[in-house]
Design an enzyme around this catalytic site. Structure first.
Site, PDB file in Angstrom:
ATOM      1  N   SER A  76       0.843  -1.198   0.000  1.00 34.36           N
ATOM      2  CA  SER A  76       0.000   0.000   0.000  1.00 34.36           C
ATOM      3  C   SER A  76       0.880   1.251   0.000  1.00 34.36           C
ATOM      4  O   SER A  76       0.483   2.293  -0.533  1.00 34.36           O
ATOM      5  CB  SER A  76      -0.933  -0.006   1.212  1.00 34.36           C
ATOM      6  OG  SER A  76      -0.188  -0.102   2.393  1.00 34.36           O
ATOM      7  N   GLU A  88      10.750   6.535  -0.068  1.00 34.00           N
ATOM      8  CA  GLU A  88      10.724   5.474   0.942  1.00 34.00           C
ATOM      9  C   GLU A  88      12.082   5.369   1.651  1.00 34.00           C
ATOM     10  O   GLU A  88      12.153   5.208   2.860  1.00 34.00           O
ATOM     11  CB  GLU A  88      10.360   4.157   0.248  1.00 34.00           C
ATOM     12  CG  GLU A  88      10.142   3.039   1.190  1.00 34.00           C
ATOM     13  CD  GLU A  88       8.750   2.411   1.062  1.00 34.00           C
ATOM     14  OE1 GLU A  88       7.921   2.886   0.258  1.00 34.00           O
ATOM     15  OE2 GLU A  88       8.504   1.451   1.783  1.00 34.00           O
ATOM     16  N   ASP A 114       8.133  -3.123  -5.670  1.00 37.46           N
ATOM     17  CA  ASP A 114       6.775  -2.678  -5.356  1.00 37.46           C
ATOM     18  C   ASP A 114       6.357  -1.503  -6.229  1.00 37.46           C
ATOM     19  O   ASP A 114       5.256  -1.481  -6.784  1.00 37.46           O
ATOM     20  CB  ASP A 114       6.679  -2.264  -3.880  1.00 37.46           C
ATOM     21  CG  ASP A 114       7.107  -3.373  -2.941  1.00 37.46           C
ATOM     22  OD1 ASP A 114       7.273  -4.515  -3.411  1.00 37.46           O
ATOM     23  OD2 ASP A 114       7.292  -3.089  -1.743  1.00 37.46           O
ATOM     24  N   TYR A 166      14.646  -5.381   7.938  1.00 41.17           N
ATOM     25  CA  TYR A 166      14.753  -5.292   6.476  1.00 41.17           C
ATOM     26  C   TYR A 166      16.083  -4.643   6.088  1.00 41.17           C
ATOM     27  O   TYR A 166      16.845  -5.185   5.277  1.00 41.17           O
ATOM     28  CB  TYR A 166      13.570  -4.467   5.928  1.00 41.17           C
ATOM     29  CG  TYR A 166      13.530  -4.411   4.421  1.00 41.17           C
ATOM     30  CD1 TYR A 166      12.765  -5.319   3.700  1.00 41.17           C
ATOM     31  CD2 TYR A 166      14.263  -3.468   3.715  1.00 41.17           C
ATOM     32  CE1 TYR A 166      12.736  -5.286   2.313  1.00 41.17           C
ATOM     33  CE2 TYR A 166      14.238  -3.424   2.338  1.00 41.17           C
ATOM     34  CZ  TYR A 166      13.476  -4.328   1.640  1.00 41.17           C
ATOM     35  OH  TYR A 166      13.455  -4.307   0.263  1.00 41.17           O
TER      36      TYR A 166
HETATM   37  C1  GLA Z   1       9.285  -5.088   0.507  1.00 40.22           C
HETATM   38  C2  GLA Z   1      10.160  -4.120  -0.293  1.00 40.22           C
HETATM   39  C3  GLA Z   1      10.506  -4.685  -1.666  1.00 40.22           C
HETATM   40  C4  GLA Z   1      11.050  -6.104  -1.563  1.00 40.22           C
HETATM   41  C5  GLA Z   1      10.176  -6.964  -0.664  1.00 40.22           C
HETATM   42  C6  GLA Z   1      10.785  -8.309  -0.398  1.00 40.22           C
HETATM   43  O1  GLA Z   1       8.039  -5.219  -0.091  1.00 40.22           O
HETATM   44  O2  GLA Z   1       9.524  -2.873  -0.451  1.00 40.22           O
HETATM   45  O3  GLA Z   1      11.412  -3.836  -2.320  1.00 40.22           O
HETATM   46  O4  GLA Z   1      12.372  -6.101  -1.134  1.00 40.22           O
HETATM   47  O5  GLA Z   1       9.921  -6.344   0.592  1.00 40.22           O
HETATM   48  O6  GLA Z   1      10.868  -9.029  -1.567  1.00 40.22           O
END
Ligand code: GLA
Length: 382
Positions: free
Chosen positions: A128, A161, A173, A223
């Site tokens: 989103s 982001e 994304d 992450y």
């Molecule tokens: C999130 C990130 C993407 C990707 C996924 C994992 O959605 O925004 O760029 O790294 O995690 O595949």
């Protein structure tokens, strides 16, 4: 597209700002396979879906701009000069980040008003946030004739982001949300940022999403940690990104990295190979092989990359008990959000009931189940 959502956003814009807006739909995405490979310049297999963000946007004559998040009934007024991320901000920083990154491109925009809302819950792992970023940049590009290409726009969304939200995400994304094609998934090479569309018709099977309705904290820092592990191992291997490494290469430095980090890099190398295999299986219509790769992807995300969680693992375990589900795995960044399941259409209803009850009795909370159809990318709503 969700007509009721479009009407309600349009109405709330008109009531608040007393003008007729430009309407934009920006989809969320699913990802069939290829998780955490995008920032390793590897391959992913996402598709835009018919759920996402609807934004109403128009120029304003006032000397400030206003953004209204209809779902939260929150609004923010800001001046276009001297924008900074809000320390307590959530959705606000996506909007402010996009505005700043447009300005950083040397483009000039005037004041504007925007109202938006969506039909994918935040934290579902369906992007989103990318949908919101893309709707803002797309709308501003239209309103102020900025001459940005779609490629330019997704890089702006991604930078927003990185710099305003603090997640060093890859490009999957934003790409899928902007470039989606109805009834197609996109085999995207995240190095060249070019994709090959695959028409998706799973015949007697379909994809369903099951939302754990949890989002564990620390997911953003975890992450970013994963990303830096990958980058440091790529550096040790003297390659630009893990996309360029083989398992054989990785073995040559096995004694110089921790066993945990070795497994993480190994996961990325193997997941990238799985995407290639999955695209071949899809070309042949071999859903059984595709499903096995999807299960293997989850196993890697859970045990090697360590971005899953108890709730996601439970849902995948439940799927495995049903032979009519060919594959299931967590989707997106991890630590919550949805699983994606490749299931026989005849089985969907009974599995929905089964898994909802099982989830409820295990965690004492509800999961949510969605069917999605594959849609076009960010566009003006006519
Ligand atoms: C999130 C990130 C993407 C990707 C996924 C994992 O959605 O925004 O760029 O790294 O995690 O595949």
């Amino acid at each position: 597209m969700n007509r009721a959502l479009i009407n309600s956003i349009k109405t709330s814009f008109k009531e608040t700002f007393k003008t007729e807006p430009l309407m934009i739909f920006s989809p969320g995405r699913i990802n069939i396979i290829g998780e955490h490979t995008d920032y390793n310049e590897g391959l992913v297999f996402p598709a835009a879906v018919n759920k996402g963000i609807v934004a109403a946007i128009e120029k304003s004559n006032s000397n400030t701009s206003v953004a209204y998040a209809a779902d939260k009934e929150e609004s923010m007024e800001f001046s276009l000069s001297n924008i900074k991320p809000l320390t307590q901000g959530s959705w606000e920083n996506y909007v402010l980040g996009v505005v700043t990154e447009i300005q950083n491109q040397g483009k000039t925009i005037g004041n504007f008003n925007i109202a938006f809302g969506g039909d994918i819950p935040g934290g579902a792992g369906m992007s989103s946030s990318a949908a919101l970023e893309n709707s803002v940049v797309f709308g501003l590009n239209e309103l102020f004739n900025l001459s940005l290409s779609k490629e330019d726009m997704i890089l702006i969304s991604q930078k927003a982001e990185h710099n305003y939200v603090g997640v060093k995400c890859g490009i999957m994304d934003q790409y899928a949300s902007m470039f989606g094609i109805k009834n197609h998934a996109l085999l995207l090479d995240c190095r060249t940022v070019k994709s090959k569309p695959f028409e998706i018709d799973f015949k007697d099977y379909e994809l369903i999403l099951i939302n754990t309705n949890v989002k564990h904290s620390l997911s953003d820092s975890a992450y970013n940690d994963r990303r830096s592990v990958c980058e440091s191992i790529a550096k040790m291997l003297n390659v630009k990104a893990l996309r360029d490494a083989t398992e054989f290469d990785l073995d040559s430095i096995k004694d110089q990295v921790t066993p945990e980090n070795y497994q993480k890099a190994l996961y990325v190398i193997q997941e990238n190979e799985r995407v290639v295999k999955a695209s071949k299986a899809m070309q042949k219509g071999d859903l059984k092989s595709l499903g096995k790769l999807i299960y293997a992807s989850h196993e890697g995300l859970q045990k090697q990359y360590q971005v899953s969680c108890e709730e996601l693992d439970f849902l995948v375990e439940q799927a495995k008990t049903n032979l009519n589900i060919l594959g299931a795995r967590m989707m997106g960044g991890g630590f919550g959000g949805c699983t994606i399941n490749l299931i026989a259409k005849t089985e969907t209803e009974s599995f929905k009931t089964f898994v909802s009850e099982a989830y409820k009795s295990k965690f004492n909370k509800d999961c949510s189940i969605y069917s999605v159809s594959l849609s076009n990318g960010t566009e003006i709503i006519k």
